[in-house]
Design a protein around this motif. Structure first.
Motif, PDB file in Angstrom:
ATOM      1  N   ASN A 161       0.845  -1.188   0.000  1.00 36.95           N
ATOM      2  CA  ASN A 161       0.000   0.000   0.000  1.00 36.95           C
ATOM      3  C   ASN A 161       0.879   1.236   0.000  1.00 36.95           C
ATOM      4  N   ALA A 162       1.077   1.807  -1.181  1.00 35.45           N
ATOM      5  CA  ALA A 162       1.767   3.089  -1.310  1.00 35.45           C
ATOM      6  C   ALA A 162       0.954   3.976  -2.237  1.00 35.45           C
ATOM      7  N   ALA A 163      -0.365   3.794  -2.166  1.00 35.96           N
ATOM      8  CA  ALA A 163      -1.326   4.582  -2.963  1.00 35.96           C
ATOM      9  C   ALA A 163      -0.863   4.645  -4.431  1.00 35.96           C
ATOM     10  N   CYS A 164      -0.747   5.864  -4.967  1.00 35.18           N
ATOM     11  CA  CYS A 164      -0.498   6.017  -6.412  1.00 35.18           C
ATOM     12  C   CYS A 164       0.957   5.765  -6.781  1.00 35.18           C
ATOM     13  N   SER A 165       1.825   5.586  -5.755  1.00 39.32           N
ATOM     14  CA  SER A 165       3.214   5.180  -6.017  1.00 39.32           C
ATOM     15  C   SER A 165       3.355   3.670  -5.843  1.00 39.32           C
ATOM     16  N   GLY A 166       2.235   3.006  -5.585  1.00 38.39           N
ATOM     17  CA  GLY A 166       2.267   1.589  -5.208  1.00 38.39           C
ATOM     18  C   GLY A 166       2.951   0.689  -6.209  1.00 38.39           C
ATOM     19  N   PHE A 167       2.717   0.925  -7.493  1.00 45.79           N
ATOM     20  CA  PHE A 167       3.344   0.033  -8.480  1.00 45.79           C
ATOM     21  C   PHE A 167       4.863   0.223  -8.511  1.00 45.79           C
ATOM     22  N   ILE A 168       5.311   1.462  -8.325  1.00 48.76           N
ATOM     23  CA  ILE A 168       6.765   1.725  -8.276  1.00 48.76           C
ATOM     24  C   ILE A 168       7.372   0.989  -7.087  1.00 48.76           C
ATOM     25  N   TYR A 169       6.729   1.125  -5.926  1.00 49.23           N
ATOM     26  CA  TYR A 169       7.212   0.424  -4.721  1.00 49.23           C
ATOM     27  C   TYR A 169       7.235  -1.083  -4.948  1.00 49.23           C
ATOM     28  N   ALA A 170       6.139  -1.606  -5.501  1.00 47.73           N
ATOM     29  CA  ALA A 170       6.026  -3.069  -5.696  1.00 47.73           C
ATOM     30  C   ALA A 170       7.067  -3.573  -6.690  1.00 47.73           C
ATOM     31  N   LEU A 171       7.294  -2.806  -7.761  1.00 41.52           N
ATOM     32  CA  LEU A 171       8.272  -3.221  -8.777  1.00 41.52           C
ATOM     33  C   LEU A 171       9.685  -3.197  -8.199  1.00 41.52           C
ATOM     34  N   SER A 172       9.964  -2.210  -7.347  1.00 43.43           N
ATOM     35  CA  SER A 172      11.292  -2.123  -6.716  1.00 43.43           C
ATOM     36  C   SER A 172      11.512  -3.308  -5.776  1.00 43.43           C
ATOM     37  N   ILE A 173      10.489  -3.643  -4.988  1.00 43.09           N
ATOM     38  CA  ILE A 173      10.578  -4.777  -4.050  1.00 43.09           C
ATOM     39  C   ILE A 173      10.741  -6.081  -4.837  1.00 43.09           C
ATOM     40  N   ALA A 174       9.929  -6.215  -5.891  1.00 43.37           N
ATOM     41  CA  ALA A 174       9.959  -7.452  -6.695  1.00 43.37           C
ATOM     42  C   ALA A 174      11.316  -7.661  -7.342  1.00 43.37           C
ATOM     43  N   GLU A 175      11.917  -6.562  -7.837  1.00 40.59           N
ATOM     44  CA  GLU A 175      13.229  -6.693  -8.486  1.00 40.59           C
ATOM     45  C   GLU A 175      14.274  -7.173  -7.502  1.00 40.59           C
ATOM     46  N   LYS A 176      14.196  -6.694  -6.258  1.00 40.38           N
ATOM     47  CA  LYS A 176      15.167  -7.141  -5.241  1.00 40.38           C
ATOM     48  C   LYS A 176      14.971  -8.636  -4.958  1.00 40.38           C
ATOM     49  N   LEU A 177      13.690  -9.074  -4.885  1.00 39.83           N
ATOM     50  CA  LEU A 177      13.410 -10.506  -4.679  1.00 39.83           C
ATOM     51  C   LEU A 177      13.991 -11.324  -5.835  1.00 39.83           C
ATOM     52  N   MET A 178      13.801 -10.838  -7.054  1.00 36.71           N
ATOM     53  CA  MET A 178      14.300 -11.570  -8.230  1.00 36.71           C
ATOM     54  C   MET A 178      15.828 -11.588  -8.258  1.00 36.71           C
ATOM     55  N   GLN A 179      16.441 -10.479  -7.859  1.00 34.00           N
ATOM     56  CA  GLN A 179      17.906 -10.398  -7.886  1.00 34.00           C
ATOM     57  C   GLN A 179      18.537 -11.351  -6.864  1.00 34.00           C
ATOM     58  N   SER A 180      17.715 -11.811  -5.904  1.00 37.30           N
ATOM     59  CA  SER A 180      18.254 -12.773  -4.916  1.00 37.30           C
ATOM     60  C   SER A 180      18.525 -14.124  -5.577  1.00 37.30           C
ATOM     61  N   GLY A 181      17.932 -14.339  -6.749  1.00 35.20           N
ATOM     62  CA  GLY A 181      18.122 -15.611  -7.452  1.00 35.20           C
ATOM     63  C   GLY A 181      17.214 -16.721  -6.946  1.00 35.20           C
ATOM     64  N   SER A 182      16.280 -16.346  -6.051  1.00 38.96           N
ATOM     65  CA  SER A 182      15.414 -17.369  -5.447  1.00 38.96           C
ATOM     66  C   SER A 182      14.185 -17.710  -6.275  1.00 38.96           C
ATOM     67  N   PHE A 183      13.909 -16.913  -7.303  1.00 40.19           N
ATOM     68  CA  PHE A 183      12.677 -17.109  -8.080  1.00 40.19           C
ATOM     69  C   PHE A 183      12.979 -17.040  -9.568  1.00 40.19           C
TER      70      PHE A 183
END
Ligand SMILES: O=C(O)C1CCN(c2ccc(-c3cc(CO)ccc3Cl)cn2)CC1
Length: 325
Positions: free
Chosen positions: A108-130
């Motif tokens: 929940n970051a309102a109208c910045s939510g997709f930016i926040y979610a994409l940033s979080i998701a990229e870090k998860l992906m960069q971990s190599g776990s997914f």
């Protein structure tokens, strides 16, 4: 080792509500709405909840990417209009699309939510776990808007969009980011205050409050903070605007895009826009516009073209990201 966008998708409810239809029950006019916001019409969901819109967008993303839902390693939904406080909208989407028992959560970051979610998701992906990660922005703003408040009711619409990320051996699609919040100004845009129980607290139990916005201060905040965020991002990454294919900004108000373009000394045409069709769909606006540009061939996944994404709104939150497609 890196991450790339391998699919986009979006879904908007079928029901179109025009400015003229709003004139029938609000003291407003098509002329005022169009001249002050750029909005001509918006989509309104009468039965589909946020998880339903997101699930339909997710199915389109997976079809476009040629990836089965069972391959997805996590589901993130950015929303300020969830089906429930709990369960998360993401967990409902995970079930609806048939993704196995994978990690699913809302941002929940309102109208910045997709930016926040994409940033979080990229870090998860960069971990190599997914291998794959699904990132969605979805809203049924019509649930939380006060339809008696003409200053806000005319601004918002419903919809969902998103991307599928894939782990890759190349560098990450995120070339830089600049993400912020300022809670001290959070009360400029509120929705859904969860009240204390009448039994133990002084406040009577009330239904979740509807959206309230100090439009002037949010407008001024956007014109001040968004250009600075984009400038900081281009300086941080050593990027010239001539290298940028387009800027995909949160679709809040066309006059704001013009004001930001003027401050950046770039043509307003650098900013893609579809606000006239959907209004302000909060966390869904960036992924819906991204998908429309990809579906229309203006942007091509895998082209390595550079695009700036920028969101701003409730929280207050704001954030910009330089990505390569
Ligand atoms: O009188 C006028 O001209 C009015 C003045 C107020 N207006 C506004 C004000 C704020 C927003 C807005 C909303 C969000 C929430 O997603 C985020 C970011 C922004 Cl900048 C959009 N329009 C409409 C025209």
């Amino acid at each position: 080792m890196g991450t790339k966008i391998v699919g986009t998708g979006s879904y908007v409810p079928e029901r179109v509500i025009s400015n003229e239809q709003l004139e029938l029950f609000l003291e407003t006019s098509d002329e005022w709405i169009q001249s002050r916001t750029g909005i001509k019409e918006r989509r309104i969901s009468d039965t589909e909840d946020t998880s339903d819109l997101c699930a339909k967008a997710a199915k389109q993303i997976l079809t476009n990417a040629g990836v089965d839902a069972k391959e997805v390693g996590f589901v993130i939904v950015a929303t300020m209009s969830p089906d429930y406080l709990s369960p998360s909208t993401a967990s409902l989407v995970q079930d609806k699309i048939g993704a196995h028992s994978v990690m699913s959560f809302d941002v929940n970051a309102a109208c910045s939510g997709f930016i926040y979610a994409l940033s979080i998701a990229e870090k998860l992906m960069q971990s190599g776990s997914f291998r794959y990660g699904l990132v969605l922005g979805g809203e049924v703003m019509s649930k939380i808007v006060d339809w008696n408040d003409r200053s806000t009711a005319v601004l918002f619409g419903d919809g969902a969009g998103g991307v599928l990320l894939e782990h890759t051996s190349e560098e990450s699609f995120v070339l830089g980011e600049d993400i912020h919040a300022d809670g001290s100004r959070g009360e400029a845009l509120t929705a859904g205050k969860v009240a204390f129980s009448e039994k133990w607290g002084p406040q009577p139990a009330t239904p979740l409050d509807l959206l309230q916005m100090d439009g002037r201060s949010i407008f001024d905040f956007a014109i001040r903070s968004v250009p600075k965020s984009i400038m900081d991002l281009t300086e941080k990454t050593g990027t010239q605007f001539e290298e940028v294919e387009c800027i995909i900004a949160h679709q809040a108000n066309y006059r704001i895009l013009k004001a930001i373009a003027k401050k950046l000394k770039v043509p307003v045409e650098l900013f893609a826009s579809n606000i006239h069709k959907y209004g302000n769909t909060s966390a869904a606006s960036i992924p819906i516009l991204l998908d429309e540009l990809v579906a229309g061939g203006e942007l091509v996944l895998g082209s390595k073209k550079k695009v700036i994404l920028t969101g701003f709104g409730g929280g207050l939150t704001w954030g910009s990201m330089l990505i390569q497609l």
